[in-house]
Motif scaffolding. Sequence first.
Motif, PDB file in Angstrom:
ATOM      1  N   SER A   4       0.834  -1.196   0.000  1.00  0.00           N
ATOM      2  CA  SER A   4       0.000   0.000   0.000  1.00  0.00           C
ATOM      3  C   SER A   4       0.870   1.249   0.000  1.00  0.00           C
ATOM      4  O   SER A   4       2.015   1.230   0.426  1.00  0.00           O
ATOM      5  CB  SER A   4      -0.946   0.013   1.201  1.00  0.00           C
ATOM      6  N   SER A   5       0.298   2.272  -0.537  1.00  0.00           N
ATOM      7  CA  SER A   5       0.852   3.608  -0.451  1.00  0.00           C
ATOM      8  C   SER A   5      -0.281   4.460   0.105  1.00  0.00           C
ATOM      9  O   SER A   5      -1.327   3.943   0.488  1.00  0.00           O
ATOM     10  CB  SER A   5       1.312   4.096  -1.826  1.00  0.00           C
ATOM     11  N   ARG A   6      -0.099   5.733   0.114  1.00  0.00           N
ATOM     12  CA  ARG A   6      -1.112   6.592   0.715  1.00  0.00           C
ATOM     13  C   ARG A   6      -2.478   6.461   0.040  1.00  0.00           C
ATOM     14  O   ARG A   6      -3.506   6.463   0.713  1.00  0.00           O
ATOM     15  CB  ARG A   6      -0.623   8.027   0.651  1.00  0.00           C
ATOM     16  N   TYR A   7      -2.492   6.325  -1.285  1.00  0.00           N
ATOM     17  CA  TYR A   7      -3.760   6.317  -2.024  1.00  0.00           C
ATOM     18  C   TYR A   7      -4.001   5.045  -2.820  1.00  0.00           C
ATOM     19  O   TYR A   7      -4.931   4.998  -3.622  1.00  0.00           O
ATOM     20  CB  TYR A   7      -3.826   7.527  -2.963  1.00  0.00           C
ATOM     21  N   GLY A 102      -0.114 -23.578 -10.474  1.00  0.00           N
ATOM     22  CA  GLY A 102      -0.994 -23.856  -9.346  1.00  0.00           C
ATOM     23  C   GLY A 102      -2.282 -23.068  -9.323  1.00  0.00           C
ATOM     24  O   GLY A 102      -3.066 -23.197  -8.391  1.00  0.00           O
ATOM     25  N   GLY A 103      -2.515 -22.214 -10.321  1.00  0.00           N
ATOM     26  CA  GLY A 103      -3.774 -21.479 -10.337  1.00  0.00           C
ATOM     27  C   GLY A 103      -3.649 -20.086 -10.914  1.00  0.00           C
ATOM     28  O   GLY A 103      -2.989 -19.871 -11.923  1.00  0.00           O
ATOM     29  N   THR A 104      -4.273 -19.137 -10.227  1.00  0.00           N
ATOM     30  CA  THR A 104      -4.306 -17.756 -10.686  1.00  0.00           C
ATOM     31  C   THR A 104      -3.948 -16.829  -9.536  1.00  0.00           C
ATOM     32  O   THR A 104      -4.482 -16.971  -8.424  1.00  0.00           O
ATOM     33  CB  THR A 104      -5.719 -17.388 -11.194  1.00  0.00           C
ATOM     34  N   GLU A 105      -3.058 -15.921  -9.803  1.00  0.00           N
ATOM     35  CA  GLU A 105      -2.754 -14.874  -8.839  1.00  0.00           C
ATOM     36  C   GLU A 105      -3.787 -13.766  -9.044  1.00  0.00           C
ATOM     37  O   GLU A 105      -3.884 -13.200 -10.131  1.00  0.00           O
ATOM     38  CB  GLU A 105      -1.339 -14.342  -9.102  1.00  0.00           C
ATOM     39  N   VAL A 106      -4.574 -13.503  -8.019  1.00  0.00           N
ATOM     40  CA  VAL A 106      -5.608 -12.473  -8.081  1.00  0.00           C
ATOM     41  C   VAL A 106      -5.155 -11.301  -7.232  1.00  0.00           C
ATOM     42  O   VAL A 106      -4.817 -11.468  -6.060  1.00  0.00           O
ATOM     43  CB  VAL A 106      -6.966 -12.995  -7.583  1.00  0.00           C
ATOM     44  N   THR A 107      -5.135 -10.122  -7.837  1.00  0.00           N
ATOM     45  CA  THR A 107      -4.777  -8.907  -7.122  1.00  0.00           C
ATOM     46  C   THR A 107      -5.983  -7.983  -7.108  1.00  0.00           C
ATOM     47  O   THR A 107      -6.525  -7.648  -8.162  1.00  0.00           O
ATOM     48  CB  THR A 107      -3.582  -8.200  -7.796  1.00  0.00           C
ATOM     49  N   GLU A 108      -6.396  -7.597  -5.921  1.00  0.00           N
ATOM     50  CA  GLU A 108      -7.447  -6.596  -5.772  1.00  0.00           C
ATOM     51  C   GLU A 108      -6.789  -5.288  -5.375  1.00  0.00           C
ATOM     52  O   GLU A 108      -5.911  -5.263  -4.508  1.00  0.00           O
ATOM     53  CB  GLU A 108      -8.455  -7.012  -4.707  1.00  0.00           C
ATOM     54  N   GLU A 109      -7.217  -4.206  -6.008  1.00  0.00           N
ATOM     55  CA  GLU A 109      -6.657  -2.888  -5.710  1.00  0.00           C
ATOM     56  C   GLU A 109      -7.769  -1.882  -5.426  1.00  0.00           C
ATOM     57  O   GLU A 109      -8.798  -1.878  -6.099  1.00  0.00           O
ATOM     58  CB  GLU A 109      -5.829  -2.360  -6.879  1.00  0.00           C
ATOM     59  N   TRP A 110      -7.525  -1.048  -4.455  1.00  0.00           N
ATOM     60  CA  TRP A 110      -8.337   0.134  -4.182  1.00  0.00           C
ATOM     61  C   TRP A 110      -7.443   1.309  -4.537  1.00  0.00           C
ATOM     62  O   TRP A 110      -6.406   1.521  -3.918  1.00  0.00           O
ATOM     63  CB  TRP A 110      -8.752   0.173  -2.717  1.00  0.00           C
ATOM     64  N   ASP A 111      -7.818   2.034  -5.572  1.00  0.00           N
ATOM     65  CA  ASP A 111      -6.961   3.075  -6.130  1.00  0.00           C
ATOM     66  C   ASP A 111      -7.657   4.429  -6.036  1.00  0.00           C
ATOM     67  O   ASP A 111      -8.569   4.731  -6.800  1.00  0.00           O
ATOM     68  CB  ASP A 111      -6.647   2.731  -7.590  1.00  0.00           C
ATOM     69  N   ALA A 112      -7.218   5.235  -5.082  1.00  0.00           N
ATOM     70  CA  ALA A 112      -7.807   6.563  -4.883  1.00  0.00           C
ATOM     71  C   ALA A 112      -6.910   7.666  -5.434  1.00  0.00           C
ATOM     72  O   ALA A 112      -7.144   8.845  -5.164  1.00  0.00           O
ATOM     73  CB  ALA A 112      -8.076   6.794  -3.401  1.00  0.00           C
ATOM     74  N   ARG A 113      -5.904   7.297  -6.225  1.00  0.00           N
ATOM     75  CA  ARG A 113      -4.979   8.320  -6.737  1.00  0.00           C
ATOM     76  C   ARG A 113      -5.681   9.366  -7.590  1.00  0.00           C
ATOM     77  O   ARG A 113      -5.247  10.516  -7.625  1.00  0.00           O
ATOM     78  CB  ARG A 113      -3.843   7.659  -7.529  1.00  0.00           C
ATOM     79  N   GLY A 114      -6.791   9.016  -8.234  1.00  0.00           N
ATOM     80  CA  GLY A 114      -7.514   9.969  -9.065  1.00  0.00           C
ATOM     81  C   GLY A 114      -8.716  10.609  -8.385  1.00  0.00           C
ATOM     82  O   GLY A 114      -9.410  11.412  -8.995  1.00  0.00           O
ATOM     83  N   ARG A 118      -9.163  12.535  -2.106  1.00  0.00           N
ATOM     84  CA  ARG A 118      -8.380  11.395  -1.617  1.00  0.00           C
ATOM     85  C   ARG A 118      -7.798  11.620  -0.223  1.00  0.00           C
ATOM     86  O   ARG A 118      -7.673  10.690   0.549  1.00  0.00           O
ATOM     87  CB  ARG A 118      -7.318  11.001  -2.626  1.00  0.00           C
ATOM     88  N   LEU A 119      -7.450  12.842   0.116  1.00  0.00           N
ATOM     89  CA  LEU A 119      -6.916  13.098   1.453  1.00  0.00           C
ATOM     90  C   LEU A 119      -7.974  12.808   2.515  1.00  0.00           C
ATOM     91  O   LEU A 119      -7.671  12.221   3.555  1.00  0.00           O
ATOM     92  CB  LEU A 119      -6.409  14.540   1.571  1.00  0.00           C
ATOM     93  N   ALA A 120      -9.209  13.162   2.260  1.00  0.00           N
ATOM     94  CA  ALA A 120     -10.295  12.862   3.205  1.00  0.00           C
ATOM     95  C   ALA A 120     -10.443  11.350   3.380  1.00  0.00           C
ATOM     96  O   ALA A 120     -10.670  10.870   4.498  1.00  0.00           O
ATOM     97  CB  ALA A 120     -11.599  13.475   2.734  1.00  0.00           C
ATOM     98  N   LEU A 121     -10.308  10.595   2.299  1.00  0.00           N
ATOM     99  CA  LEU A 121     -10.403   9.136   2.389  1.00  0.00           C
ATOM    100  C   LEU A 121      -9.310   8.578   3.300  1.00  0.00           C
ATOM    101  O   LEU A 121      -9.546   7.660   4.085  1.00  0.00           O
ATOM    102  CB  LEU A 121     -10.319   8.510   0.997  1.00  0.00           C
ATOM    103  N   VAL A 122      -8.113   9.133   3.186  1.00  0.00           N
ATOM    104  CA  VAL A 122      -6.998   8.697   4.033  1.00  0.00           C
ATOM    105  C   VAL A 122      -7.263   9.077   5.489  1.00  0.00           C
ATOM    106  O   VAL A 122      -7.062   8.265   6.404  1.00  0.00           O
ATOM    107  CB  VAL A 122      -5.665   9.298   3.534  1.00  0.00           C
ATOM    108  N   LEU A 123      -7.707  10.295   5.727  1.00  0.00           N
ATOM    109  CA  LEU A 123      -7.987  10.747   7.091  1.00  0.00           C
ATOM    110  C   LEU A 123      -9.089   9.916   7.747  1.00  0.00           C
ATOM    111  O   LEU A 123      -9.075   9.707   8.964  1.00  0.00           O
ATOM    112  CB  LEU A 123      -8.350  12.233   7.099  1.00  0.00           C
ATOM    113  N   LEU A 124     -10.036   9.428   6.951  1.00  0.00           N
ATOM    114  CA  LEU A 124     -11.106   8.576   7.458  1.00  0.00           C
ATOM    115  C   LEU A 124     -10.685   7.107   7.548  1.00  0.00           C
ATOM    116  O   LEU A 124     -11.499   6.238   7.836  1.00  0.00           O
ATOM    117  CB  LEU A 124     -12.354   8.721   6.590  1.00  0.00           C
TER     118      LEU A 124
END
Length: 149
Positions: A4-7, A102-114, A118-124
């Motif tokens: 993770s990063s900030r956003y 052995g299968g599938t690598e699944v990556t889920e991302e929550w991307d608030a960079r756009g 976004r700062l309010a999302l981080v503060l919350l």
Amino acid sequence: MTTSSRYLVSVTRLIQADRQWLFDVLADPAQHPLIDGSGSVKAVRPGGPARLSLGATFSMDMHLAADYRIRNTVVEFDEPALIGWRHFNGHIWRYRFTEVAGGTEVTEEWDARGAPNRLALVLLRFPQRNRAGMIATLDRLAELAGSRD
């Protein structure tokens, strides 16, 4: 694996299932309440598509402190490798599917960079809360895949 990063929060898990099957689960909005690990996705709203595609819109009944509805637009779609949708707020929920031994690598991302607020999302503390829900979502997706046998 979680990064993770900030956003941007990203969680990856190996799931013993075909990536097309996994993609199909995420492309079906009716499946989202079954795999949601956050507990906030309650039901798909009527009137949307049965299968998502680029530009498709779909709405969900949600609960996070109160009941609400949210409308999503599919903004990323590369079958069977990538699907992502954006909320009104501008953040994207994205899933990547990579075939591995052995299968599938699944990556889920929550991307608030756009997202404009976004700062309010981080503060919350949305990044931390979403990370826990994402881990649980990938666990549920793996359980669903395992129950097909």
